[in-house]
Design a protein around this motif. Structure first.
Motif, PDB file in Angstrom:
ATOM      1  N   LYS A 118     -72.434  30.521  14.710  1.00  0.00           N
ATOM      2  CA  LYS A 118     -72.822  31.679  13.267  1.00  0.00           C
ATOM      3  C   LYS A 118     -72.751  32.833  13.394  1.00  0.00           C
ATOM      4  O   LYS A 118     -72.207  33.694  12.811  1.00  0.00           O
ATOM      5  N   GLU A 119     -74.099  33.333  14.055  1.00  0.00           N
ATOM      6  CA  GLU A 119     -74.739  34.342  14.057  1.00  0.00           C
ATOM      7  C   GLU A 119     -73.583  35.547  15.101  1.00  0.00           C
ATOM      8  O   GLU A 119     -73.568  36.678  14.013  1.00  0.00           O
ATOM      9  N   ALA A 121     -61.456  32.632  12.747  1.00  0.00           N
ATOM     10  CA  ALA A 121     -61.572  32.471  14.252  1.00  0.00           C
ATOM     11  C   ALA A 121     -63.078  32.476  13.524  1.00  0.00           C
ATOM     12  O   ALA A 121     -63.768  31.364  14.742  1.00  0.00           O
ATOM     13  N   PHE A 122     -63.582  31.788  12.503  1.00  0.00           N
ATOM     14  CA  PHE A 122     -64.736  30.620  12.910  1.00  0.00           C
ATOM     15  C   PHE A 122     -64.122  29.468  12.565  1.00  0.00           C
ATOM     16  O   PHE A 122     -64.881  28.128  13.446  1.00  0.00           O
ATOM     17  N   GLN A 123     -63.324  28.481  12.690  1.00  0.00           N
ATOM     18  CA  GLN A 123     -61.843  27.991  12.939  1.00  0.00           C
ATOM     19  C   GLN A 123     -62.312  27.593  14.428  1.00  0.00           C
ATOM     20  O   GLN A 123     -62.033  26.124  15.118  1.00  0.00           O
ATOM     21  N   ASP A 124     -61.680  28.004  14.484  1.00  0.00           N
ATOM     22  CA  ASP A 124     -61.505  28.348  16.463  1.00  0.00           C
ATOM     23  C   ASP A 124     -62.644  28.700  17.562  1.00  0.00           C
ATOM     24  O   ASP A 124     -62.752  27.510  18.150  1.00  0.00           O
ATOM     25  N   LYS A 125     -64.141  28.766  16.593  1.00  0.00           N
ATOM     26  CA  LYS A 125     -65.173  28.884  17.600  1.00  0.00           C
ATOM     27  C   LYS A 125     -66.171  27.766  17.149  1.00  0.00           C
ATOM     28  O   LYS A 125     -66.655  26.813  17.986  1.00  0.00           O
ATOM     29  N   MET A 126     -66.030  27.590  15.859  1.00  0.00           N
ATOM     30  CA  MET A 126     -66.593  26.066  15.583  1.00  0.00           C
ATOM     31  C   MET A 126     -66.008  24.623  15.887  1.00  0.00           C
ATOM     32  O   MET A 126     -66.499  23.993  15.865  1.00  0.00           O
ATOM     33  N   GLY A 127     -64.845  24.782  15.635  1.00  0.00           N
ATOM     34  CA  GLY A 127     -63.910  23.495  15.385  1.00  0.00           C
ATOM     35  C   GLY A 127     -64.049  22.400  14.337  1.00  0.00           C
ATOM     36  O   GLY A 127     -64.041  23.425  13.221  1.00  0.00           O
ATOM     37  N   ALA A 142     -66.240  23.592  11.972  1.00  0.00           N
ATOM     38  CA  ALA A 142     -66.492  25.151  11.162  1.00  0.00           C
ATOM     39  C   ALA A 142     -66.508  24.624   9.079  1.00  0.00           C
ATOM     40  O   ALA A 142     -67.419  24.823   7.722  1.00  0.00           O
ATOM     41  N   SER A 143     -66.229  23.312   8.722  1.00  0.00           N
ATOM     42  CA  SER A 143     -65.278  23.086   7.530  1.00  0.00           C
ATOM     43  C   SER A 143     -66.858  21.846   6.753  1.00  0.00           C
ATOM     44  O   SER A 143     -67.790  22.846   6.077  1.00  0.00           O
ATOM     45  N   MET A 144     -68.078  21.940   8.206  1.00  0.00           N
ATOM     46  CA  MET A 144     -69.823  21.838   7.718  1.00  0.00           C
ATOM     47  C   MET A 144     -69.962  23.457   6.987  1.00  0.00           C
ATOM     48  O   MET A 144     -71.129  22.800   6.489  1.00  0.00           O
ATOM     49  N   LEU A 145     -69.474  24.233   8.202  1.00  0.00           N
ATOM     50  CA  LEU A 145     -70.770  24.787   8.178  1.00  0.00           C
ATOM     51  C   LEU A 145     -70.377  26.201   6.426  1.00  0.00           C
ATOM     52  O   LEU A 145     -70.876  27.183   6.217  1.00  0.00           O
ATOM     53  N   ASP A 146     -69.252  25.657   6.120  1.00  0.00           N
ATOM     54  CA  ASP A 146     -69.084  26.618   4.676  1.00  0.00           C
ATOM     55  C   ASP A 146     -69.661  26.754   4.026  1.00  0.00           C
ATOM     56  O   ASP A 146     -69.550  28.547   3.309  1.00  0.00           O
TER      57      ASP A 146
END
Length: 99
Positions: free
Chosen positions: A21-22, A83-89, A92-96
């Motif tokens: 994320k960072e 990019a967030f979806q690709d990297k976090m898989g 990503a939805s939990m980090l929104d």
């Protein structure tokens, strides 16, 4: 598997996700339309705006310029989200809510 191992794995996963994320927050995401170019960082903070239109701006052009600005911003936001979806898989939805 014992509880200590599960907690250790969860903490490692949390550290890995925070690091990703960072990294994404530091990345720059350009967005462009015919008349406007914008750049946002991964935190969705506006870094720069560049007007690509070279002529005199009439009242009709002003509305078009506003539309072009909106398109450029949407382009950049879509790139950030992808990019967030690709990297976090799947995480990503939990980090929104954390961005």
């Amino acid at each position: 598997m014992n509880m200590q191992n599960i907690m250790a794995q969860a903490q490692k996963m949390q550290r890995d996700l925070q690091k990703k994320k960072e990294e994404l927050n530091q990345e720059l995401f350009p967005g462009k339309s015919d008349w406007v170019e914008v750049v946002f960082n991964g935190k969705k903070e506006l870094i720069s705006v560049k007007i690509l239109f070279d002529g005199d701006i009439t009242s009709e052009d002003k509305e078009m310029l506003e539309d072009m600005f909106s398109l450029a911003v949407k382009d950049s936001m879509n790139k950030i989200d992808k990019a967030f979806q690709d990297k976090m898989g799947s995480y990503a939805s939990m980090l929104d809510g954390l961005m």
